[in-house]
Write a protein that holds these residues in place. Structure first.
Motif, PDB file in Angstrom:
ATOM      1  N   ALA A  49       0.843  -1.208   0.000  1.00  0.00           N
ATOM      2  CA  ALA A  49       0.000   0.000   0.000  1.00  0.00           C
ATOM      3  C   ALA A  49       0.870   1.246   0.000  1.00  0.00           C
ATOM      4  O   ALA A  49       0.599   2.218  -0.718  1.00  0.00           O
ATOM      5  CB  ALA A  49      -0.926  -0.017   1.212  1.00  0.00           C
ATOM      6  N   ALA A  96       3.856   1.583  -1.187  1.00  0.00           N
ATOM      7  CA  ALA A  96       4.458   1.752  -2.517  1.00  0.00           C
ATOM      8  C   ALA A  96       3.470   2.422  -3.462  1.00  0.00           C
ATOM      9  O   ALA A  96       3.858   3.242  -4.304  1.00  0.00           O
ATOM     10  CB  ALA A  96       4.891   0.403  -3.069  1.00  0.00           C
ATOM     11  N   GLY A  97       2.194   2.078  -3.316  1.00  0.00           N
ATOM     12  CA  GLY A  97       1.154   2.699  -4.149  1.00  0.00           C
ATOM     13  C   GLY A  97       1.096   4.200  -3.936  1.00  0.00           C
ATOM     14  O   GLY A  97       1.004   4.982  -4.885  1.00  0.00           O
ATOM     15  N   VAL A  98       1.159   4.608  -2.662  1.00  0.00           N
ATOM     16  CA  VAL A  98       1.101   6.046  -2.354  1.00  0.00           C
ATOM     17  C   VAL A  98       2.363   6.746  -2.858  1.00  0.00           C
ATOM     18  O   VAL A  98       2.296   7.809  -3.478  1.00  0.00           O
ATOM     19  CB  VAL A  98       0.926   6.271  -0.827  1.00  0.00           C
ATOM     20  N   THR A 127       4.324   5.891  -5.246  1.00  0.00           N
ATOM     21  CA  THR A 127       4.340   5.959  -6.720  1.00  0.00           C
ATOM     22  C   THR A 127       3.699   7.265  -7.186  1.00  0.00           C
ATOM     23  O   THR A 127       4.171   7.909  -8.121  1.00  0.00           O
ATOM     24  CB  THR A 127       3.544   4.771  -7.319  1.00  0.00           C
ATOM     25  N   GLU A 128       2.612   7.629  -6.521  1.00  0.00           N
ATOM     26  CA  GLU A 128       1.890   8.843  -6.930  1.00  0.00           C
ATOM     27  C   GLU A 128       2.471  10.098  -6.288  1.00  0.00           C
ATOM     28  O   GLU A 128       2.424  11.164  -6.871  1.00  0.00           O
ATOM     29  CB  GLU A 128       0.404   8.715  -6.545  1.00  0.00           C
ATOM     30  N   LYS A 175       5.443  11.590   0.426  1.00  0.00           N
ATOM     31  CA  LYS A 175       4.782  10.963   1.581  1.00  0.00           C
ATOM     32  C   LYS A 175       5.550   9.740   2.102  1.00  0.00           C
ATOM     33  O   LYS A 175       5.046   9.016   2.957  1.00  0.00           O
ATOM     34  CB  LYS A 175       3.356  10.547   1.191  1.00  0.00           C
ATOM     35  N   ALA A 223      -2.780   8.974   2.161  1.00  0.00           N
ATOM     36  CA  ALA A 223      -2.965   9.253   0.734  1.00  0.00           C
ATOM     37  C   ALA A 223      -3.936  10.410   0.517  1.00  0.00           C
ATOM     38  O   ALA A 223      -3.701  11.282  -0.305  1.00  0.00           O
ATOM     39  CB  ALA A 223      -3.481   7.997   0.037  1.00  0.00           C
TER      40      ALA A 223
END
Lengths: 160, 318
Positions: A35, A37-39, A41-42, A46, A123
């Motif tokens: 999770a 890594a997902g944040v 990436t964008e 953070k 996020a």
């Protein structure tokens, strides 16, 4: 040096605490990591906030390791002078390690879920990241309680 | 697929949800003095004007690329957009029998490469197409080429599109997607039944045109529509009581109710941290946002009063 069933049972208890705590932490840290890594990436800024959340469910693995270390030290496994434990003593050491083994596994998995939800807060509302850490940290209470009971029990088992 | 596998995708979606238009943004757009003022507001919010293109389509493509990059389950992706392949078949067949260029009417995103569809239709050889689309493309083509019946072709494609979408949604394992596509199937069947009865078609024609779905009895629906009875009980029995009040009114009100209902369902995915639902919710939210922007921009271009535009816009996810 004679190995008894009691000694084997005590070692099994220590192994349980270290393994289940470690497994729980590994799954949970991995889940939060995905999770996080997902944040990142964008929004790479953070990283610091999500890293704290990822670290939190890793403590159960350390607690399990600590119990195993204390137990092995007490029965002399680490020093090379292993005590000849009776079956009753071995069973007591085994039971002493259970709170950390089971409490560690379950609390790590649930803390991981709370931390993943916390990553969602970071996020969408990074200014509220402190609250997301508190939600995840609340689960830590029960890992700490399990740790304390296991420590008290390990120290309480008499070894001749 | 395990729901936790979606943690990465859900986190990326959560960050991107911040860029969805809010109610305040829509109010600002509705209150814009002109079409160009509305476009200026949108560009200020990160929408890019595309020379010779559609800024709304561009935005939807961006959302789709994000979903494709992050979602671990290909089945889910296919289930979400499989319907577009059927729209492409429809437009390619229609443009082939007219002077229009097929490439200009392709809908994105898609599962089947449109070049394959264009080639198949131009050569009247559908063997190279995927199984789910092969039969309906061939039937629709021959309906137009043989009987000159555009309506039959559309009927064949629409029916196959809904049935395939529902099957794919079921195999993707998302209850939310099944519910959304199920609603689309039910509404399509209602429209067919009511329109057939109003235009003097037979009940059998209506039944042949309806898509098959296991949650509703098409015979019962057609009987009620042809007798002019209320369809409220039938939609409630089908598991969609929320649209019962609107089903006997005009289709515009029903469509708006359905759009708002889907938004209501997808809002529940806001609390979920794992699984495919937040991804589906984001894609439908993006589609709803684009639908609203299109409504507002076309209304602004036509000089429609602000209050009328406000009545037409749909509820938002954020």
């Amino acid at each position: 040096m004679t190995f008894t069933m009691g000694t084997a049972l005590a070692i099994l208890g220590g192994a349980f605490a270290a393994t289940l705590g470690g497994v729980g932490s590994a799954i949970a840290v991995g889940r939060v990591g995905r999770a996080a890594a997902g944040v990142v990436t964008e929004d790479p800024s953070k990283f610091g906030k999500v890293l704290i959340l990822q670290i939190l469910p890793g403590t159960q693995g350390l607690y399990g390791f600590l119990i195993a270390f204390l137990l092995f030290n007490k029965i002399g496994l680490i020093g090379g002078n292993i005590a000849e434990l009776t079956l009753a003593q071995g069973a007591m050491f085994f039971c002493a390690s259970l709170p950390m083994a089971i409490g560690g596994l379950v609390s790590a998995l649930h803390q991981g879920n709370a931390a993943v939800a916390g990553v969602g807060i970071v996020a969408k509302k990074p200014e509220e990241s402190g609250k997301s850490i508190i939600f995840a940290a609340m689960v830590e209470t029960y890992a700490v309680l399990a740790l304390l009971i296991s420590i008290l029990a390990v120290f309480g088992v008499p070894v001749a | 697929m395990r729901e936790t596998e979606y943690a990465y995708a859900v986190a990326r979606i959560r960050v991107n949800e911040l860029s969805l238009l809010t109610k305040a943004d829509l109010d600002q757009l509705i209150s814009a003095d002109s079409y160009s003022a509305a476009v200026r507001i949108l560009t200020g919010k990160g929408w890019q004007e595309v020379a010779g293109g559609d800024m709304c389509e561009e935005k939807l493509n961006e959302a789709w690329e994000l979903i494709c990059e992050s979602v671990p389950d290909k089945k889910l992706l296919e289930a979400m957009v499989i319907g577009n392949d059927f729209m492409n078949v429809k437009s390619v067949i229609k443009t082939t029998f007219s002077d229009l260029k097929s490439e200009d009417y392709i809908v994105r995103p898609f599962v089947c490469d449109p070049a394959k569809i264009i080639k198949a239709v131009k050569e009247n050889d559908f063997e190279e197409l995927p199984d789910y689309i092969k039969e309906c493309a061939s039937k629709a083509y021959h309906a137009i080429s043989g009987n000159q019946s555009g309506q039959s072709a559309e009927m064949i494609i629409d029916k196959a599109s809904l049935e395939t979408s529902l099957d794919y949604a079921k195999s993707a394992g998302s209850e939310l997607l099944v519910k959304i596509i199920g609603l689309a199937c039910l509404v399509a069947n209602i429209k067919i039944a009511v329109r057939s009865s109003r235009t003097g078609k037979t009940e059998q024609f209506a039944l042949d045109s309806m898509c098959k779905c296991d949650f509703t009895d098409n015979k019962k629906l057609t009987d009620a529509a042809f007798k002019g009875e209320s369809l409220a009980d039938i939609v409630s029995e089908a598991g969609y009581p929320e649209i019962a009040d609107e089903v006997d009114k005009d289709f515009t009100a029903l469509e708006m109710k359905c759009d708002n209902l889907v938004t209501e369902w997808i809002k529940k995915a806001k609390d979920e941290v794992y699984g495919p639902d937040p991804i589906i919710a984001y894609y439908y939210a993006k589609q709803a946002e684009i639908k609203n922007v299109r409504i507002i921009l076309s209304a602004k271009a036509a000089g429609v009063p602000t209050d009328t535009i406000r009545e037409r816009v749909r509820d938002l996810y954020v």
